[in-house]
Design a protein around this motif. Structure first.
Motif: not given
Length: 173
Positions: A4-9, A101-103, A143-160
Motif C-alpha cells: 500500500p502507498t502511505v502518506c504520513t502526517v 491507499d492510506a494516511v 516513540m517506541s511505536w514509531c521506531n519499530d521498523e516492522s511498522r514503517w510503511p516501506e516494510n508493510i504488505d497490508s495496512l493492518e
C-alpha cells in the motif's frame, strides 16, 4: 500483491528551534522536542510526509518555516474548527493527487481529534495508531511505536500491519 502507498502526517511540536528573525529551516527540522525525531523517522519511510502545523496548516516536511509560537491548545474552539477544515481540505487534495491507499496520522489527540469529523471525506483509509493501538499508552510508547521498523510503511504488505483502519477509503461503485 502490491504494497500500500502511505502518506504520513505528523503533528507539529510545542518546542522549536530558536531561530533568528527572518531565518527559516525545513519544517521537519524546526521542531526539537524529544518525540519529534521519532515521528520524523517514521514519516521519512512513507511515500509522502506532511506536518500539521498550528500556525501554517498542512505543510510538506521540506517546506521552509520560520519560528512560531502557536498550539491548537491555545486556540478557541472556532479557531480549531477552522484549522481542521483547512487542513482536511488540503489533505484531501494531497491524497487525491497522490492516489494514496492510506494516511497515517501521528500526533496528540488534540491534533488528530480535531480532524476526526473530516475522516469520511478523505479519499484514503485513515489510520491513527497513537489513538487506536493498545500498545501506545503514552508518549514513550508512541516513540517506541514509531521506531519499530516492522511498522514503517516501506516494510508493510497490508495496512493492518500499521494498525486499525479508523475510516476506510470511499469505494468506487
Amino acid at each position: 500483491m502490491n504494497r500500500p502507498t502511505v502518506c504520513t502526517v505528523v503533528s507539529c511540536g510545542e518546542t522549536k528551534q530558536d531561530l533568528p528573525a527572518g531565518e527559516t529551516v525545513p519544517a521537519r527540522e524546526l521542531y526539537d522536542s524529544s518525540v519529534h525525531p521519532c515521528k520524523d523517522r517514521y514519516a521519512r519511510h512513507s511515500e509522502a510526509y506532511y506536518i500539521m502545523s498550528a500556525e501554517y496548516g498542512l505543510v510538506r516536511h521540506d517546506t521552509e518555516l520560520a519560528y512560531y509560537d502557536r498550539s491548537l491548545d491555545e486556540l478557541p474552539e472556532a479557531g480549531v474548527r477552522a484549522w481542521s477544515h483547512d487542513v482536511a481540505r488540503d489533505l484531501e487534495r494531497v491524497l487525491s493527487d497522490g492516489e494514496f491507499d492510506a494516511v497515517v496520522l501521528i500526533g496528540s489527540e488534540t491534533y488528530v481529534g480535531a480532524l476526526r469529523s473530516h475522516f469520511d471525506r478523505l479519499p484514503a483509509a485513515v489510520l491513527t495508531p497513537w489513538q487506536t493501538n493498545d500498545d501506545v499508552t503514552g508518549v514513550g510508547r508512541g516513540m517506541s511505536w514509531c521506531n519499530d521498523e516492522s511498522r514503517w510503511p516501506e516494510n508493510i504488505d497490508s495496512l493492518e500491519e500499521i494498525g486499525e483502519v479508523v475510516s476506510p477509503a470511499p469505494r468506487e461503485v
